[in-house]
Design an enzyme around this catalytic site. Structure first.
Site, mmCIF file in Angstrom:
data_model
loop_
_atom_site.group_PDB
_atom_site.id
_atom_site.type_symbol
_atom_site.label_atom_id
_atom_site.label_comp_id
_atom_site.label_asym_id
_atom_site.label_seq_id
_atom_site.Cartn_x
_atom_site.Cartn_y
_atom_site.Cartn_z
ATOM 1 N N ARG A 104 0.871 -1.349 0.158
ATOM 2 C CA ARG A 104 -0.057 0.062 0.077
ATOM 3 C C ARG A 104 1.029 1.362 -0.042
ATOM 4 O O ARG A 104 2.075 1.106 -0.266
ATOM 5 C CB ARG A 104 -1.012 0.080 1.235
ATOM 6 C CG ARG A 104 -0.119 -0.041 2.484
ATOM 7 C CD ARG A 104 -1.032 -0.441 3.716
ATOM 8 N NE ARG A 104 -0.341 -0.279 4.883
ATOM 9 C CZ ARG A 104 -0.704 -0.437 6.196
ATOM 10 N NH1 ARG A 104 -1.870 -0.120 6.402
ATOM 11 N NH2 ARG A 104 -0.065 -0.443 7.168
ATOM 12 N N ASN A 111 -4.582 7.324 3.630
ATOM 13 C CA ASN A 111 -4.126 6.690 4.774
ATOM 14 C C ASN A 111 -2.545 6.917 4.839
ATOM 15 O O ASN A 111 -1.754 6.756 4.192
ATOM 16 C CB ASN A 111 -4.314 5.306 4.997
ATOM 17 C CG ASN A 111 -4.413 4.613 6.255
ATOM 18 O OD1 ASN A 111 -4.837 5.176 7.209
ATOM 19 N ND2 ASN A 111 -3.041 4.069 6.410
ATOM 20 N N GLU A 112 -2.315 7.594 6.187
ATOM 21 C CA GLU A 112 -0.925 7.953 6.393
ATOM 22 C C GLU A 112 -0.037 8.408 5.103
ATOM 23 O O GLU A 112 0.694 7.397 4.754
ATOM 24 C CB GLU A 112 -0.301 6.534 7.172
ATOM 25 C CG GLU A 112 -0.888 6.428 8.419
ATOM 26 C CD GLU A 112 -0.308 5.543 9.177
ATOM 27 O OE1 GLU A 112 0.610 4.495 8.675
ATOM 28 O OE2 GLU A 112 -0.488 5.503 10.452
ATOM 29 N N CYS A 134 8.001 9.394 -4.772
ATOM 30 C CA CYS A 134 7.974 8.759 -6.041
ATOM 31 C C CYS A 134 9.377 9.458 -6.806
ATOM 32 O O CYS A 134 9.398 10.548 -6.937
ATOM 33 C CB CYS A 134 6.714 8.892 -6.759
ATOM 34 S SG CYS A 134 6.848 8.063 -8.501
ATOM 35 N N CYS A 140 7.411 12.368 -12.008
ATOM 36 C CA CYS A 140 7.560 13.276 -10.732
ATOM 37 C C CYS A 140 8.895 14.019 -11.143
ATOM 38 O O CYS A 140 8.947 15.106 -10.648
ATOM 39 C CB CYS A 140 7.680 12.248 -9.676
ATOM 40 S SG CYS A 140 6.267 11.496 -8.987
ATOM 41 N N GLU A 176 -5.942 6.630 15.320
ATOM 42 C CA GLU A 176 -5.341 4.993 15.831
ATOM 43 C C GLU A 176 -4.567 4.769 16.971
ATOM 44 O O GLU A 176 -3.605 5.870 17.221
ATOM 45 C CB GLU A 176 -4.682 4.440 14.496
ATOM 46 C CG GLU A 176 -5.342 4.187 13.116
ATOM 47 C CD GLU A 176 -4.585 3.902 12.134
ATOM 48 O OE1 GLU A 176 -3.545 3.337 12.376
ATOM 49 O OE2 GLU A 176 -4.704 3.966 10.898
ATOM 50 N N HIS A 200 -2.170 -8.326 14.785
ATOM 51 C CA HIS A 200 -2.107 -7.338 15.150
ATOM 52 C C HIS A 200 -3.134 -6.841 16.113
ATOM 53 O O HIS A 200 -4.389 -7.366 15.856
ATOM 54 C CB HIS A 200 -2.216 -6.033 13.692
ATOM 55 C CG HIS A 200 -1.922 -4.642 14.281
ATOM 56 N ND1 HIS A 200 -2.737 -3.822 15.292
ATOM 57 C CD2 HIS A 200 -0.835 -3.552 14.274
ATOM 58 C CE1 HIS A 200 -2.424 -2.631 15.570
ATOM 59 N NE2 HIS A 200 -1.095 -2.523 14.833
HETATM 60 C C1 GLA Z 1 -1.082 2.199 10.425
HETATM 61 C C2 GLA Z 1 -2.168 2.361 9.258
HETATM 62 C C3 GLA Z 1 -3.357 1.083 9.713
HETATM 63 C C4 GLA Z 1 -2.650 -0.155 10.296
HETATM 64 C C5 GLA Z 1 -1.450 0.183 11.560
HETATM 65 C C6 GLA Z 1 -1.047 -1.115 11.912
HETATM 66 O O1 GLA Z 1 -1.353 3.150 11.501
HETATM 67 O O2 GLA Z 1 -2.781 3.142 9.159
HETATM 68 O O3 GLA Z 1 -3.713 0.587 8.477
HETATM 69 O O4 GLA Z 1 -1.710 -0.676 9.424
HETATM 70 O O5 GLA Z 1 -0.662 1.269 11.003
HETATM 71 O O6 GLA Z 1 -0.438 -0.446 13.401
HETATM 72 ZN ZN ZN Z 2 5.768 9.465 -9.803
#
Ligand code: GLA
Ligand code: ZN
Length: 687
Positions: A121, A159-160, A165, A170, A319, A370
């Site tokens: 991801r 997400n995060e 790249c 780029c 989280e 996890h």
């Molecule tokens: C990150 C991600 C989550 C998960 C956690 C695991 O914070 O955003 O999707 O993978 O790590 O700790």
């Molecule tokens: Zn790129």
């Protein structure tokens, strides 16, 4: 619903602190029995919010152009009917296989120039037009479908965000970025990057390459601009998603979940484009290298960094883990009491939500071990579930703190550009420990009940009585004028070795450090800086009558800078070596304020003693706290909420408490407070 004027309520009308976390029903759609059980147990655990769809692209769009949102709508309805709100993520953090198969340009290219294969991801190209188009298409359709759902309170963009790249697309955008930054003038770039060095002069922007692994890595200006570019490009990608969502869902705020002091993106820049700050915290509690109290202090620093990204609002702990993660070198279980304390610590530091990753463990793949609220065992009769339910109960009692803020009297400057420049600086010693130094200084404050915001040099300084700026090596344009004005008006500032060496493009200041007018503020210049081997020793002796009646000496490590006062008063001198007896710590009166300069890295005890003197000068009153007790205050200007968290394994007594009501017990507290090991008290005190 009327929102009280004195509070910064993020979600008007809810009237609760949020409790919940990532919920991935898309992994369980063939198990309606489990989905039903989820709702029952969420209510039992006091869960009132979930984050949906973080990685659900292949469920939304299993093949190109075929969309399925009915399941989402049904789940959101169901949650809402049961009093559970939804934070809805955009799924751009991970791509389905069909997308990479058809549009390989969506996949990221590594620093060595090789394109990734499909998988994992967070590995998409932020510049890819195709990827942007596909993401926008899905985001738009979904926002159109559920964007005005009554249960939807917040959009969670991707997400995060992270990584870089290095593809050709780029590279082209990087060149455009530079063209813009240097006003289409390649000679201006050459000048700022000092490219006659090793004959690295460029004739055109097209010649400039990113700092590839096997390419140009010796030009600091280039390295720094590449990092700035990555922040800009990532933020641009994020804004692309936000724009689409706003079209269909204009009244719902947006967030992006950030990571612990993440080095790859300048969060001060990124934060400008999101409405609410949220982040993911995974400290290694009960590790074998520090006390729990120390882990807690460190985590408070992390919360403070996040809180200060938008100091006018609470932030959200998006989280955290109810038990153990699966990616630390050793994934220890949270010991009894730690879950409760760590959650309420986030609230004490200004969070209005406690979120978990995740609600229920998935059966397979990388995160099957996890921690989660519900284990494979599947029951609520577990230690972890009970811990979570207890937090739910505590948060219910803490509802009055919603929208109150942490307003420290002191702030520390922390700057990503500075961090990158220090990291890249070739000199002194390999690891200059910038983050560590900031953490240690923060810790020295918080141990004595003095909280700090951790702000950008661009932030408003006038909110504070004291500014600490460790190792501010790189100075941004305009900053020093604002700092001087701040001190002239009565502010107090503390600076250290390695201050003011380079401008924003890493060119050294000529005529002595600290540059850009800071010599005048501190009443000194610095001539040389010594790098110590780990086994070298030296110390700073504070003159009698400065920190104490008698002279006091504290050990120093790593760096000793030679200070030449031009007006500053010397309060400490070096203990040893050829520079024994020369100035090590000085103070300069500037207008109505004071500017301290500390030439070497002091040990904790020295720092704490020194800061006691500085606090006195700044009019800040420390608190006498027993070891292991962490103290925070949130306020809505009418009521203060004082948090006492006992991170030690001993019962602690605290004296001289302001009178108030303990929100957890409803009992009156007068003068003194006893807190059991790993327990806490939250006092409601009328101002
Ligand atoms: C990150 C991600 C989550 C998960 C956690 C695991 O914070 O955003 O999707 O993978 O790590 O700790
Ligand atoms: Zn790129």
């Amino acid at each position: 619903m009327e929102v009280p004027m004195n509070k910064s309520i993020i979600f008007p009308g809810i009237g609760k602190l949020l409790h919940g976390g990532d919920y991935n029903p898309d992994q369980w759609l063939d198990r309606p029995d489990i989905l039903k059980e989820d709702i029952r147990l969420m209510k039992k655990a006091g869960v009132n919010v979930v984050t949906l769809g973080v990685f659900a692209w292949s469920t939304y769009e299993p093949v190109e152009g075929e969309f399925h949102f009915e399941w989402l709508k049904e789940i959101m309805d169901n949650l809402y009917e049961n009093g559970i709100y939804t934070i809805l993520a955009t799924p751009s953090g991970a791509r389905p296989a069909w997308l990479d198969e058809k549009y390989p340009e969506a996949m990221r290219v590594a620093r060595n120039g090789m394109r990734n294969h499909h998988g994992l991801r967070h590995n998409h190209c932020m510049s890819s037009e195709k990827y942007r188009e596909k993401v926008a298409n899905l985001d738009g359709k979904r926002a159109e479908n559920v964007g005005s759902h009554p249960g939807l309170i917040l959009w969670h963009i991707s997400n995060e965000f992270g990584g870089e790249c290095w593809c050709d697309q780029c590279k082209k955008r990087f060149q455009e970025y530079l063209r813009n930054r240097y006003h289409n003038d390649i000679e201006e770039l050459n000048k700022q990057w000092w490219t006659n060095f090793w004959s690295h002069h460029y004739n055109s922007f097209e010649q400039v390459e990113p700092p590839y692994q096997n390419g140009e890595t010796s030009v600091h200006g280039l390295n720094l601009d590449w990092k700035r570019f990555t922040t800009w490009n990532m933020t641009d990608f994020m804004k692309h998603e936000i724009e689409v969502i706003r079209q269909y869902s204009p009244n719902v705020p947006v967030t992006a979940n950030l990571m612990r002091l993440y080095n790859g993106l300048d969060y001060h820049e990124m934060a400008k484009d999101i409405d609410v700050i949220s982040w993911d915290s995974y400290p290694a509690w009960n590790n074998d290298y520090e006390t729990v109290t120390q882990t807690a202090l460190d985590t408070a620093f992390d919360h403070s960094v996040m809180r200060s990204l938008k100091r006018e609002k609470p932030f959200l702990l998006m989280e955290s883990v109810p038990s153990q993660v699966n990616w630390h070198p050793f994934n220890k279980l949270k010991r009894p009491g730690i879950h409760k304390l760590s959650c309420i610590q986030a609230a004490a530091c200004g969070s209005d939500m406690i979120g978990y990753f995740q609600w229920r463990k998935g059966r397979g793949s990388y995160e099957q071990y996890h921690g989660a609220v519900l284990d494979h065992l599947g029951t609520d009769e577990t230690r972890v579930f009970k811990d979570v339910a207890e937090v739910g109960e505590i948060l219910r009692k803490l509802a009055p703190i919603e929208g109150s803020l942490v307003k420290p009297e002191a702030a520390m400057l922390f700057d990503w550009n500075n961090r990158w420049a220090i990291e890249d600086m070739a000199g002194l010693s390999k690891n200059k420990k910038y983050e560590d130094t900031c953490r240690k200084q923060y810790t020295a404050f918080l141990k004595h009940g003095v909280d700090m915001d951790v702000i950008s040099p661009e932030a408003d300084l006038s909110n504070y009585k004291l500014i600490v700026m460790p190792m501010l090596y790189l100075l941004k344009p305009g900053f020093t004028d604002r700092l001087k004005e701040y001190v002239a008006k009565g502010g107090v500032v503390v600076s250290t070795y390695l201050t003011g060496y380079v401008n924003e493009n890493t060119l050294c200041y000529l005529g002595g450090f600290p540059g850009d007018g800071l010599k005048e503020l501190f009443g000194l210049y610095t001539e040389e800086i010594d790098a110590l081997y780990p086994s070298d020793t030296n110390g700073i002796t504070f003159r009698a009558g400065t920190l104490a009646e008698n002279a006091k000496t504290f050990p120093v490590t790593d760096f000793c800078e030679m200070i030449k006062p031009t007006g500053a008063e010397v309060i400490g001198t070096y203990e040893k070596d050829f520079y024994a007896g020369t100035p090590a710590v000085t103070v300069n009166t500037y207008g109505k304020g004071k500017a301290y300069y500390v030439g070497a890295r002091m040990n904790t005890e020295g720092m704490e003693d020194f800061y006691h003197e500085v606090w006195k000068q700044a009019g800040i009153t420390p608190k006498a706290l027993p070891d292991g007790i962490e103290f925070h205050v949130r306020t809505d200007n009418e009521v203060d909420y004082e948090f006492y968290l006992n991170f030690s394994d001993e019962e602690k007594k605290i004296y001289g408490i302001r009178n108030g009501i303990n929100l957890l017990t409803d009992g009156k507290v007068e003068d003194e407070l006893t807190i059991k090991p790993y327990d806490l008290a939250v006092l409601r005190i009328l101002r």
